[in-house]
Scaffold this active site. Structure first.
Site, short mmCIF file in Angstrom:
data_model
loop_
_atom_site.label_atom_id
_atom_site.label_comp_id
_atom_site.label_asym_id
_atom_site.label_seq_id
_atom_site.Cartn_x
_atom_site.Cartn_y
_atom_site.Cartn_z
N GLY A 159 0.83 -1.20 0.00
CA GLY A 159 0.00 0.00 0.00
C GLY A 159 0.86 1.24 0.00
NE ARG A 160 -0.25 6.51 3.48
CZ ARG A 160 0.56 6.54 4.54
NH1 ARG A 160 1.80 7.02 4.42
NH2 ARG A 160 0.15 6.10 5.70
CB SER A 180 -0.96 -7.95 0.21
OG SER A 180 -1.45 -7.33 -0.96
CB THR A 239 7.09 -0.25 11.21
OG1 THR A 239 6.88 -0.46 9.81
CG2 THR A 239 8.57 -0.31 11.52
NE ARG A 241 -1.72 -0.16 14.72
CZ ARG A 241 -1.14 0.88 14.14
NH1 ARG A 241 0.12 0.76 13.69
NH2 ARG A 241 -1.77 2.02 13.99
CD GLU A 270 2.13 -0.94 20.54
OE1 GLU A 270 1.81 0.27 20.52
OE2 GLU A 270 2.44 -1.57 19.52
CG HIS A 289 3.49 2.21 18.01
ND1 HIS A 289 2.33 1.50 18.21
CD2 HIS A 289 3.41 2.68 16.74
CE1 HIS A 289 1.58 1.54 17.12
NE2 HIS A 289 2.23 2.26 16.21
#
Length: 325
Positions: A159-160, A180, A239, A241, A270, A289
């Site tokens: 994605g982006r 994906s 990076t 989840r 977290e 995070h």
């Protein structure tokens, strides 16, 4: 005056990164700079009419919302908050206001996560955190890292963020492959990557970097079988989840040397508990995070938050995710 809570402002940066005067002149603002457990939040947040959240740092389940009788408005970053019970908020007449990522103020900040992901990748394959620790303690080098040029970068998600990572990989002389669930060969080629099947991604990559959104179909997407396919000298970077990766399987792969190491910015729980075993593994580079945490990004987040709270104070709330009759 209404009471407004800014939650989980770990760096105490919120008030400095946006102009809060439209809110400060008509309300009392309290900043919470540490994470609150549900019981702590139920006690501390009871007087507040407004709470301002930052991504998923604070969970807002029904059991907590039912203990906040004065709450009238929740602001969130993005159009939804996975750990917010939106139905419970709606039932209790609590408005939820989201940010506007289409606003021009967000145009220059979308590279925060891919830039950080690339930095974590380099730090991981060059053992930077471990060597930094030794330097602080008065020591000198004891590890050997790996170069990226000529290696294969596997992107789980294109994605982006994944597309930007593909650009970085090519600049560093890497072959870029991607997979994906919905990725096509043409879409991958347009982003400068080669689409492969999921198994091939783990088999061929020297570095696998995760860039899919957490959902029911991506939870546990990387498990024991995927990690077993990786090369012994390969690295995993996450990076996105934490729950996308089976934590127990990753721990086993790291402690047995099944993979060379990992760079992690996200975790199942977290903040990461102080005694968590990941904190003690020498082949893991850890960060708290930080992917989206830049001054530019937080300024955009908090500017939208101020706008939403001020609109609510005016009696004309904006960007409401759960319109209430």
């Amino acid at each position: 005056m209404p009471q407004v809570a800014i939650l989980d402002d770990y760096a105490r940066a919120a008030l400095a990164l946006a102009d809060w005067s439209p809110v400060q002149t008509r309300s009392r603002i309290t900043v919470f700079d540490r994470h609150l457990s549900e019981d702590e939040a139920a006690e501390a947040l009871r007087p507040f009419e407004v709470i301002c959240t930052l991504r998923e740092r604070m969970a807002l389940p029904r059991t907590l919302l039912e203990r906040l009788p004065n709450l009238k408005l929740i602001t969130i970053v993005g159009r939804s908050l996975p750990n917010l019970d939106l139905a419970a908020a709606t039932e209790r007449g609590i408005l939820v206001a989201h940010t506007d990522f289409a606003h021009p103020r967000f145009r220059s900040v979308h590279d925060a996560t891919p830039e950080f992901a690339w930095g974590l990748l380099i730090a991981t394959v060059r053992n930077l955190a471990e060597e930094h620790r030794r330097m602080r303690e008065g020591g000198w080098q004891t590890t050997t890292g790996r170069t990226l040029s000529g290696k294969t970068l596997g992107l789980l998600g294109l994605g982006r963020v994944g597309k930007r990572m593909a650009e970085y990989g090519r600049v560093f002389g890497m072959e870029v492959i991607a997979w994906s669930q919905n990725l096509t060969a043409d879409a991958a080629a347009a982003a400068g990557a080669r689409r492969v099947e999921k198994a091939a991604l783990f088999e061929e990559s020297d570095v696998v970097s995760i860039h899919v959104v957490l959902s029911e179909r991506t939870r546990g997407l990387v498990g024991q079988s995927e990690l077993a396919l990786m090369k012994p000298h390969a690295y995993l970077i996450n990076t996105s989840r934490g729950p996308i990766v089976d934590e127990a399987a990753l721990m086993t792969a790291l402690t047995t040397g099944r993979i060379a190491g990992a760079g992690l910015d996200v975790y199942d729980v977290e903040p990461l508990p102080p005694e968590h075993p990941l904190r003690r593994l020498p082949n893991v580079t850890l960060s708290p995070h930080l992917g989206y945490v830049t001054r530019e990004m937080l300024s955009a987040f908090y500017a939208d938050t101020v706008e939403a709270v001020a609109a609510w104070l005016d009696g004309a709330p904006v960007r409401i995710a759960n319109p209430i009759d």
